[in-house]
Design a protein around this motif. Structure first.
Motif, PDB file in Angstrom:
ATOM      1  N   ASP A   1       0.693  -1.262   0.077  1.00  0.00           N
ATOM      2  CA  ASP A   1      -0.097   0.079  -0.111  1.00  0.00           C
ATOM      3  C   ASP A   1       0.891   1.222   0.023  1.00  0.00           C
ATOM      4  O   ASP A   1       1.917   1.234  -0.045  1.00  0.00           O
ATOM      5  CB  ASP A   1      -1.038   0.064   1.212  1.00  0.00           C
TER       6      ASP A   1
ATOM      7  N   ASP B   1       1.533   3.158   2.293  1.00  0.00           N
ATOM      8  CA  ASP B   1       2.472   3.432   3.420  1.00  0.00           C
ATOM      9  C   ASP B   1       3.599   2.517   3.563  1.00  0.00           C
ATOM     10  O   ASP B   1       4.351   2.496   4.525  1.00  0.00           O
ATOM     11  CB  ASP B   1       1.528   3.533   4.582  1.00  0.00           C
TER      12      ASP B   1
ATOM     13  N   CYS C   1       3.157  -0.848   3.784  1.00  0.00           N
ATOM     14  CA  CYS C   1       2.943  -2.158   4.499  1.00  0.00           C
ATOM     15  C   CYS C   1       2.538  -3.193   3.430  1.00  0.00           C
ATOM     16  O   CYS C   1       1.796  -2.758   2.212  1.00  0.00           O
ATOM     17  CB  CYS C   1       1.778  -1.602   5.065  1.00  0.00           C
TER      18      CYS C   1
END
Length: 80
Positions: A15, A17, A19
């Motif tokens: 994603d 971010d 992660c």
């Protein structure tokens, strides 16, 4: 940069971010553009929605590689 790749029956998704998520391909419920620039995609799987900074047209062949849809095909635009 590819944020989604196919590993057997799974999709590895990273994603915005950073992660990483491992999703079973058969659990993908919806895939949709996030904006008019078509450079980000929402993937909904098993009730969770993940925002991915990769175009929908690049992700679709990974979800169903045996289907006739191809990113090179130019489908007719929707009337709205």
């Amino acid at each position: 940069m590819e944020r989604v790749r196919r590993i057997g029956a799974y999709l590895q998704v990273q994603d915005g971010d950073g992660c990483r998520h491992l999703l079973r391909v058969s659990s993908v419920q919806a895939v949709s553009d996030t904006d008019l620039m078509h450079n980000e995609t929402f993937i909904t799987a098993a009730g969770k929605t993940i925002r991915v900074p990769q175009a929908l047209d690049e992700i679709l062949p990974l979800i169903s590689p045996g289907e006739r849809y191809s990113a090179e095909d130019k489908p007719e635009p929707w009337p709205f």
